[in-house]
Design a protein around this motif. Structure first.
Motif, PDB file in Angstrom:
ATOM      1  N   GLY A  75       5.478   9.934  -3.587  1.00  0.00           N
ATOM      2  CA  GLY A  75       5.611   9.502  -2.391  1.00  0.00           C
ATOM      3  C   GLY A  75       4.505  10.639  -1.595  1.00  0.00           C
ATOM      4  N   VAL A  76       4.618  11.857  -2.057  1.00  0.00           N
ATOM      5  CA  VAL A  76       3.624  12.871  -1.294  1.00  0.00           C
ATOM      6  C   VAL A  76       2.243  12.253  -1.920  1.00  0.00           C
ATOM      7  N   ARG A  77       2.074  12.026  -3.226  1.00  0.00           N
ATOM      8  CA  ARG A  77       0.776  11.544  -3.467  1.00  0.00           C
ATOM      9  C   ARG A  77       0.166  10.421  -2.722  1.00  0.00           C
ATOM     10  N   LEU A  78       1.224   9.607  -2.820  1.00  0.00           N
ATOM     11  CA  LEU A  78       0.784   8.180  -2.069  1.00  0.00           C
ATOM     12  C   LEU A  78       0.202   8.451  -0.606  1.00  0.00           C
ATOM     13  N   VAL A  79       1.011   9.441   0.189  1.00  0.00           N
ATOM     14  CA  VAL A  79       0.434   9.701   1.575  1.00  0.00           C
ATOM     15  C   VAL A  79      -0.899  10.236   1.642  1.00  0.00           C
ATOM     16  N   ARG A  80      -1.206  11.095   0.268  1.00  0.00           N
ATOM     17  CA  ARG A  80      -2.429  11.761   0.481  1.00  0.00           C
ATOM     18  C   ARG A  80      -3.625  10.527   0.302  1.00  0.00           C
ATOM     19  N   GLU A  81      -3.094   9.651  -0.593  1.00  0.00           N
ATOM     20  CA  GLU A  81      -4.028   8.655  -1.087  1.00  0.00           C
ATOM     21  C   GLU A  81      -4.411   7.593   0.180  1.00  0.00           C
ATOM     22  N   VAL A  82      -3.347   7.306   1.074  1.00  0.00           N
ATOM     23  CA  VAL A  82      -3.336   6.502   2.093  1.00  0.00           C
ATOM     24  C   VAL A  82      -4.349   7.195   3.302  1.00  0.00           C
ATOM     25  N   VAL A  83      -3.807   8.411   3.552  1.00  0.00           N
ATOM     26  CA  VAL A  83      -4.499   9.199   4.510  1.00  0.00           C
ATOM     27  C   VAL A  83      -6.008   8.913   4.019  1.00  0.00           C
ATOM     28  N   THR A  84      -6.453   9.447   3.078  1.00  0.00           N
ATOM     29  CA  THR A  84      -8.051   9.240   2.498  1.00  0.00           C
ATOM     30  C   THR A  84      -8.295   8.018   2.500  1.00  0.00           C
ATOM     31  N   SER A 128      16.217   4.120   1.073  1.00  0.00           N
ATOM     32  CA  SER A 128      16.732   5.530   0.894  1.00  0.00           C
ATOM     33  C   SER A 128      15.948   6.325   1.943  1.00  0.00           C
ATOM     34  N   LYS A 129      15.773   7.584   2.245  1.00  0.00           N
ATOM     35  CA  LYS A 129      15.201   8.261   2.995  1.00  0.00           C
ATOM     36  C   LYS A 129      13.601   8.080   2.911  1.00  0.00           C
ATOM     37  N   GLY A 130      13.332   8.526   1.567  1.00  0.00           N
ATOM     38  CA  GLY A 130      11.835   8.371   1.411  1.00  0.00           C
ATOM     39  C   GLY A 130      11.192   7.007   1.547  1.00  0.00           C
ATOM     40  N   MET A 131      12.053   5.654   1.288  1.00  0.00           N
ATOM     41  CA  MET A 131      11.528   4.547   1.724  1.00  0.00           C
ATOM     42  C   MET A 131      11.288   4.418   3.223  1.00  0.00           C
ATOM     43  N   GLN A 132      12.395   4.975   3.988  1.00  0.00           N
ATOM     44  CA  GLN A 132      12.204   4.845   5.106  1.00  0.00           C
ATOM     45  C   GLN A 132      10.942   5.573   5.591  1.00  0.00           C
ATOM     46  N   GLN A 133      10.831   6.697   5.233  1.00  0.00           N
ATOM     47  CA  GLN A 133       9.424   7.484   5.499  1.00  0.00           C
ATOM     48  C   GLN A 133       8.395   6.647   5.245  1.00  0.00           C
ATOM     49  N   ARG A 134       8.292   6.045   4.217  1.00  0.00           N
ATOM     50  CA  ARG A 134       6.998   5.151   3.805  1.00  0.00           C
ATOM     51  C   ARG A 134       6.813   4.055   4.569  1.00  0.00           C
ATOM     52  N   LEU A 135       7.973   3.432   5.098  1.00  0.00           N
ATOM     53  CA  LEU A 135       7.894   2.303   5.896  1.00  0.00           C
ATOM     54  C   LEU A 135       7.396   2.789   7.193  1.00  0.00           C
ATOM     55  N   GLY A 136       7.560   4.037   7.715  1.00  0.00           N
ATOM     56  CA  GLY A 136       7.035   4.497   9.054  1.00  0.00           C
ATOM     57  C   GLY A 136       5.548   4.717   8.944  1.00  0.00           C
ATOM     58  N   LEU A 137       5.106   4.952   7.715  1.00  0.00           N
ATOM     59  CA  LEU A 137       3.836   5.092   7.241  1.00  0.00           C
ATOM     60  C   LEU A 137       2.939   3.608   7.364  1.00  0.00           C
ATOM     61  N   ALA A 138       3.851   2.719   6.716  1.00  0.00           N
ATOM     62  CA  ALA A 138       3.373   1.255   6.730  1.00  0.00           C
ATOM     63  C   ALA A 138       3.067   1.010   8.433  1.00  0.00           C
ATOM     64  N   MET A 139       4.073   1.128   9.134  1.00  0.00           N
ATOM     65  CA  MET A 139       3.989   0.750  10.529  1.00  0.00           C
ATOM     66  C   MET A 139       2.803   1.396  11.240  1.00  0.00           C
ATOM     67  N   ARG A 181       1.001  -1.012  -0.039  1.00  0.00           N
ATOM     68  CA  ARG A 181       0.020   0.191   0.032  1.00  0.00           C
ATOM     69  C   ARG A 181       0.927   1.226   0.114  1.00  0.00           C
ATOM     70  N   VAL A 182       2.155   1.062   0.507  1.00  0.00           N
ATOM     71  CA  VAL A 182       2.866   2.247   0.671  1.00  0.00           C
ATOM     72  C   VAL A 182       4.074   2.291  -0.566  1.00  0.00           C
ATOM     73  N   GLY A 183       3.918   1.621  -1.392  1.00  0.00           N
ATOM     74  CA  GLY A 183       4.832   1.428  -2.543  1.00  0.00           C
ATOM     75  C   GLY A 183       6.298   0.784  -2.241  1.00  0.00           C
ATOM     76  N   LEU A 184       6.049  -0.081  -0.957  1.00  0.00           N
ATOM     77  CA  LEU A 184       7.413  -0.954  -0.779  1.00  0.00           C
ATOM     78  C   LEU A 184       7.082  -2.371  -1.006  1.00  0.00           C
ATOM     79  N   GLY A 185       6.318  -2.917  -1.913  1.00  0.00           N
ATOM     80  CA  GLY A 185       5.930  -4.073  -2.535  1.00  0.00           C
ATOM     81  C   GLY A 185       7.467  -4.882  -2.920  1.00  0.00           C
ATOM     82  N   ASN A 186       8.255  -4.070  -3.464  1.00  0.00           N
ATOM     83  CA  ASN A 186       9.361  -4.807  -3.959  1.00  0.00           C
ATOM     84  C   ASN A 186      10.439  -4.845  -3.103  1.00  0.00           C
ATOM     85  N   ALA A 187      10.373  -4.228  -1.606  1.00  0.00           N
ATOM     86  CA  ALA A 187      11.348  -3.962  -0.942  1.00  0.00           C
ATOM     87  C   ALA A 187      11.144  -4.799   0.442  1.00  0.00           C
TER      88      ALA A 187
END
Length: 300
Positions: free
Chosen positions: A164-173, A131-142, A116-122
């Protein structure tokens, strides 16, 4: 139901106030944006809500529970992405999410959550290599693991690229549609404006204004302007002055500037065309929540 409720919540460090007499109410199921520049007191407020630090004065309840006495139960029901989130470098993304699920006694599919946060391949990559952005998305997944009742996201756009910004908006919604309440702080005001039901503007530890983004733009007197370039030095503007919603019209050497709601812009252009004005180009400058913040903070 009131999910977050603070009364005169105050935090002082060495006699200096970081947050001053904050009265805040966040209702069940809404997306509430807690906005302000760095150092305004946003993270300090979140720390008090989560009992990471104790207030100097005032009270706070979260999910109907006392923020201090019932902190453990609040933590189980709340997903949080803290500011400057850090990872365990030797653990994989899957292991990070599984840990949160286990700690909260929740069920869920770590792989699906990471997808859901774009880390399906990791999923099985060690987070130390993210990367920093991936770590931030991992934090969102948690934060969303286990479908918490409340999401608290502190600067969730930090370190993210436009995807990543758009993905956060989509997850929040999506989380709001699931039934969660979302409370997040940010200094990236234009992004928050796109998805928030209500926002609170914090400046120097004080809540200076609160309401929908439109409410705050109206309160600050922030207006939308339609700028139109024509091929005439003195085009006729009388017809558009009479249109509903048009507040002001000026003309300088063929450029017409109309102050009106965005919804009225099409009528302005159509009316000018009907009266024979040759429109060469136009641009809409919509006042933003950032413009409103600057105006309100200056006035306060």
């Amino acid at each position: 139901m009131t999910v977050i409720n603070t009364t005169e919540l105050t935090k002082r460090y060495n006699g200096e106030s970081a947050v001053t007499e904050l009265d805040l109410v966040v209702q069940d199921g809404e997306i509430y944006g807690f906005l302000g520049p760095n150092g305004a007191g946003k993270s300090t407020t979140i720390d008090m809500l989560m009992n990471y630090t104790r207030p100097s004065a005032g009270t706070a309840t979260v999910l109907g529970l006392d923020a201090q006495q019932d902190a453990s139960e609040i933590h189980v029901r709340t997903g949080i992405l803290p500011d400057q989130f850090g990872v365990y470098s030797t653990l994989t993304g899957r292991e990070h999410v599984a840990y949160i699920l286990d700690a909260n006694g929740a069920t869920g599919n770590p792989e699906g959550i990471l997808e859901r946060v774009g880390l399906g391949n990791a999923v099985d990559q060690r987070a130390g290599g993210y990367s920093k952005g991936m770590q931030q998305r991992l934090g969102l997944a948690m934060a969303i693991a286990g479908e918490p009742d409340l999401l608290i996201l502190d600067e969730p756009f930090s370190g993210l690229d436009p995807y990543g910004v758009r993905l956060v908006r989509e997850v929040v919604t999506a989380e709001r549609e699931r039934g969660a309440t979302v409370f997040f702080s940010s200094h990236v005001l234009d992004q928050v404006e796109r998805i928030c039901d209500r926002v609170g503007l914090l400046s120097n530890g004080q809540l200076i204004a609160e309401g929908t983004p439109k409410d705050l733009r109206d309160l600050a007197g922030v207006q939308t302007q339609l700028r139109i370039d024509t091929d005439s030095d003195s085009p006729s503007t009388q017809a558009i002055r009479e249109l509903a919603g048009v507040k002001d019209v000026s003309d300088d050497a063929g450029q017409i500037v109309v102050t009106c709601p965005r919804t009225a812009c099409y009528s302005v252009l159509e009316t000018l065309d009907d009266t024979g004005v040759n429109i060469q180009s136009f641009d809409i400058e919509q006042g933003t929540i950032e413009d409103a913040f600057v105006k309100l903070a200056t006035d306060s």
